[in-house]
Design a protein around this motif. Structure first.
Motif, short mmCIF file in Angstrom:
data_model
loop_
_atom_site.label_atom_id
_atom_site.label_comp_id
_atom_site.label_asym_id
_atom_site.label_seq_id
_atom_site.Cartn_x
_atom_site.Cartn_y
_atom_site.Cartn_z
N ASN A 347 -1.66 -3.25 -13.24
CA ASN A 347 -2.71 -4.09 -12.77
C ASN A 347 -2.27 -5.37 -12.09
N TYR A 348 -0.95 -5.69 -12.17
CA TYR A 348 -0.71 -7.04 -11.78
C TYR A 348 -0.44 -6.50 -10.27
N CYS A 349 -0.28 -5.49 -9.49
CA CYS A 349 -0.17 -5.06 -8.27
C CYS A 349 -1.35 -5.47 -7.78
N VAL A 350 -2.67 -5.00 -8.31
CA VAL A 350 -3.95 -5.11 -7.69
C VAL A 350 -4.27 -6.88 -7.38
N ASP A 351 -3.88 -7.33 -8.75
CA ASP A 351 -3.95 -8.91 -8.71
C ASP A 351 -3.01 -9.67 -7.78
N ALA A 352 -1.96 -9.25 -7.28
CA ALA A 352 -1.18 -9.79 -6.44
C ALA A 352 -1.89 -9.67 -5.06
N LEU A 353 -2.13 -8.52 -4.68
CA LEU A 353 -2.75 -8.00 -3.37
C LEU A 353 -3.95 -8.93 -3.33
N SER A 354 -4.94 -9.26 -4.30
CA SER A 354 -6.14 -9.78 -4.37
C SER A 354 -5.65 -11.50 -3.98
N HIS A 355 -4.62 -11.92 -4.60
CA HIS A 355 -4.39 -13.30 -4.63
C HIS A 355 -3.87 -13.65 -2.91
N GLN A 356 -3.49 -12.77 -2.37
CA GLN A 356 -3.03 -12.94 -0.89
C GLN A 356 -3.98 -12.68 0.06
N LEU A 357 -5.34 -12.22 -0.41
CA LEU A 357 -6.22 -12.27 0.66
C LEU A 357 -6.95 -13.49 0.71
N PRO A 358 -7.65 -13.82 1.79
CA PRO A 358 -8.42 -15.11 1.87
C PRO A 358 -9.48 -15.22 0.63
N ASP A 359 -9.64 -16.34 0.23
CA ASP A 359 -10.52 -16.62 -0.81
C ASP A 359 -12.07 -16.19 -0.23
N GLY A 360 -12.77 -15.43 -1.06
CA GLY A 360 -14.20 -15.08 -0.87
C GLY A 360 -14.28 -13.68 0.03
N LEU A 361 -12.90 -13.29 0.81
CA LEU A 361 -13.08 -12.18 1.39
C LEU A 361 -13.67 -10.93 0.56
N PRO A 362 -14.80 -10.26 0.99
CA PRO A 362 -15.18 -9.15 0.35
C PRO A 362 -14.05 -8.13 0.24
N ARG A 363 -13.76 -7.09 -0.60
CA ARG A 363 -13.07 -6.24 -0.72
C ARG A 363 -13.33 -4.88 -1.34
N VAL A 364 -12.98 -3.83 -0.89
CA VAL A 364 -13.46 -2.59 -1.14
C VAL A 364 -12.33 -1.70 -1.62
N PHE A 365 -12.51 -1.02 -2.63
CA PHE A 365 -11.31 -0.46 -3.09
C PHE A 365 -11.71 1.22 -3.54
N VAL A 366 -11.05 2.22 -3.12
CA VAL A 366 -11.34 3.65 -3.59
C VAL A 366 -9.90 4.12 -4.30
N LYS A 367 -10.02 4.50 -5.59
CA LYS A 367 -8.93 4.87 -6.40
C LYS A 367 -8.21 6.15 -5.59
N GLY A 368 -6.70 6.05 -5.52
CA GLY A 368 -5.85 7.08 -5.13
C GLY A 368 -5.45 7.81 -6.18
N ASN A 369 -4.65 8.82 -5.77
CA ASN A 369 -3.96 9.53 -6.95
C ASN A 369 -2.86 9.15 -7.65
N HIS A 370 -2.42 8.00 -7.09
CA HIS A 370 -1.23 7.37 -7.89
C HIS A 370 -1.93 6.11 -8.76
N ASP A 371 -3.21 5.91 -8.65
CA ASP A 371 -3.99 4.81 -9.49
C ASP A 371 -4.56 5.56 -10.58
N SER A 372 -5.12 4.90 -11.49
CA SER A 372 -5.80 5.65 -12.61
C SER A 372 -7.15 4.88 -12.52
N LEU A 373 -8.03 5.59 -13.51
CA LEU A 373 -9.30 4.98 -13.80
C LEU A 373 -9.28 3.60 -14.39
N ASP A 374 -8.15 3.34 -15.15
CA ASP A 374 -8.03 1.83 -15.62
C ASP A 374 -7.79 0.74 -14.48
N THR A 375 -7.21 1.37 -13.51
CA THR A 375 -6.58 0.51 -12.26
C THR A 375 -8.03 0.27 -11.59
#
Length: 551
Positions: A347-375
């Motif tokens: 989950n740290y990988c999600v946090d690291a990407l989110s941290h680098q995106l501009p503050d307040g930028l809307p972000r949309v995610f769809v789970k891939g096969n190498h992610d999990s429902l927990d991701t």
């Protein structure tokens, strides 16, 4: 009979000593009585919360990852960051530069999830673990944010629970004793002394409950000199192998930082030399003309940055954030596979990407096969809009999609069907939902799962990743599609974190702000030599019908 003598005596007029009910004075009096009763109770609750706050802060705990491990984090007062590795020993380093007020942190490191290994030999698994440690230390800011947030939330829950519990206890005692006697000065003095004594006792109890540790001296291990762990001390069995491990981690971090520093510098140059935008060139007809009814501005667009298949390469997250910032993006779209196996530690990988995106930028995610429902749950909990078998509207765009039903774990013979659907059942259901969604974009990780929706004509534009190679933009069946390559430079059967093993790509897309139709796109490529290039803008074909190309 004299009528004067037979007259019934009249009642004496009622004398009111207070304000008449219903009048302004009566309402003010009622309010004063209510406040007189409520404010002391509120004051007691606030005092109790203040009393338990130090205890709550210094006993707060949260669970997060530490490199490839799952770990428990807690606050201490020994001015030291202590990484407890159990039987192997511990790593201790000064906390004075990162925490105020003489505070420290205890990190109790747990197991590495078994499914996070690559499979193959034990050396392969160790190599992935070293990469995970190095990735953590190369970009720790996002981890600090998630740990701080978890500790704060836990401390607030503890403070509220303990504070309200203490206030309730005081209330029970007051009720059992009955109303205080204020009739004499001696009674009032006795009441005051009781309140002061009770408050002092509560303060003393709060101080005694606060765990206090004395600062401990640290003897730095020379193996950490020149690394991010410089000044740290290693104890126990781990100290015998730390020199080799520190060298591996240090070398990885140095290579990683040097590569992405060079890529960021190359982005500066490439940005100045990028091709002209299509809407300012001869292809300006791509942009919708002014509305003759309103005289609205021509060329109003929604700009999105699209990435997919990052696979935990948090170094590339820096480039994604820079491109989103420079293009003035209205949203970020992720086609899935942010992680490698979808373990909680990743989950740290999600946090690291989110941290680098501009503050307040809307972000949309769809789970891939190498992610999990927990991701997906973690992304939703940290502010992402997660596509989960439905339609969302973000930045004016209606986006439809759903989580890949599979979860692929390295080394496993076959993926796990997390949602209970087969791939074909999922694809058919996405096609049915697309007909009801009336969405501008159908965002599905695997392009094959979007084919029924395109063939039915219900999906106008399908956006996907998964193949680690770029396809399109191209007409397909009744619509059009674009398949983005890997944003993490993820080469098959290789560790993704670190310098790129294959070129990495992300895409800038523009949509008609009124209709949501895709207009054009530009591909940004980072090469294995850390050079960055911007491709010319390409128009996105309008919906079909088209002859479906062979896969």
């Amino acid at each position: 009979m004299n009528p004067l003598l037979s007259r019934t005596p009249t009642a004496e007029p009622e004398v009111r000593t207070g304000p008449r009910p219903g009048t302004r004075a009566g309402e003010d009096g009622l309010l004063a009585r209510v406040l007189f009763r409520v404010l002391p109770a509120v004051g007691v609750v606030l005092a109790c919360l203040l009393l338990v706050a130090p205890w709550a802060a210094l006993t707060a705990r949260t669970e997060a990852n530490f490199g490839p491990h799952v770990a428990d984090y807690s606050i201490t007062t020994d001015t030291t960051v202590t990484i407890d590795l159990g039987a192997l020993g511990s790593v201790r380093m000064p906390a004075t530069d990162i925490l105020p007020f003489g505070l420290g942190v205890l990190i109790e490191v747990g197991e590495i999830p078994a499914e996070s290994a690559l499979g193959g030999t034990a050396l392969d698994a160790v190599g992935e673990d070293v990469a995970a440690y190095a990735t953590f230390f190369a970009s720790p800011e996002a981890q600090f944010d998630i740990v701080a947030r978890g500790l704060l939330i836990d401390a607030l829950f503890r403070a509220v629970g303990a504070g309200l519990g203490l206030a309730a206890l005081i209330g029970v005692v007051v009720v059992l004793r009955g109303p205080p006697d204020r009739s004499t000065p001696r009674s009032r003095r006795r009441l005051t002394v009781g309140l002061v004594s009770g408050t002092a006792l509560a303060c003393l109890l709060g101080v005694l409950l606060v765990p206090i540790q004395r600062p401990r001296p640290i003897e730095p291990n020379p193996g950490f000199a020149g690394t991010p762990l410089a000044g740290a001390e290693v104890t126990g069995r781990l100290s015998g192998v730390i020199d080799e491990a520190a060298g591996l981690v240090s070398g990885f971090i140095e290579d990683n930082d040097a590569f992405y520093d060079a890529a960021t510098t190359a982005l500066d140059t490439a940005w100045e030399d990028r091709p002209f935008e299509a809407r300012w060139s001869s292809a300006a007809a791509l942009v919708p003309p002014p509305d003759p009814r309103t005289g609205g501005h021509a060329g109003e667009v929604v700009t999105a940055v699209f990435g997919s298949d990052l696979h935990c390469n948090v170094g590339m997250a820096r480039i994604v954030g820079e491109v989103a910032e420079r293009t003035g993006a209205d949203l970020y779209l992720d086609g899935g596979d942010i992680t490698m196996t979808g373990t909680p530690a990743e989950n740290y990988c999600v946090d690291a990407l989110s941290h680098q995106l501009p503050d307040g930028l809307p972000r949309v995610f769809v789970k891939g096969n190498h992610d999990s429902l927990d991701t997906a749950r973690h992304a939703a909990d940290t502010g992402w809009t997660v596509l989960d078998n439905g339609v969302v509207e973000v930045a004016g765009l209606r986006i439809h999609g759903g989580a890949d039903p599979r979860r692929t774990v390295f080394g496993s013979p076959a993926p796990v069907l997390e949602t209970g659907e087969t791939a074909q059942e999922f694809a058919d259901r996405m096609a049915d939902e697309a007909c009801e969604a009336d969405a501008a974009v159908t965002l599905i990780h695997d392009p094959r799962h979007a084919l029924p929706a395109l063939e039915s004509g219900c999906a106008r534009f399908a956006l996907s990743g998964h193949w680690h190679r770029r396809v399109g933009p191209e007409p397909y069946a009744q619509g059009s599609r674009y398949v983005g390559s890997t944003t993490g430079g993820a080469l098959a059967d290789a560790l993704t974190p670190g310098p790129l093993k294959m070129p990495a790509e992300l895409t800038v897309l523009r949509f008609d702000a009124d209709t949501g139709s895709p207009l054009d796109l530009q591909v940004v490529t980072v090469g294995m030599d850390a050079q960055v290039s911007f491709a010319p803008w390409q128009p996105v074909p309008p919906p079909g019908p088209w002859a479906a190309p062979e896969e």
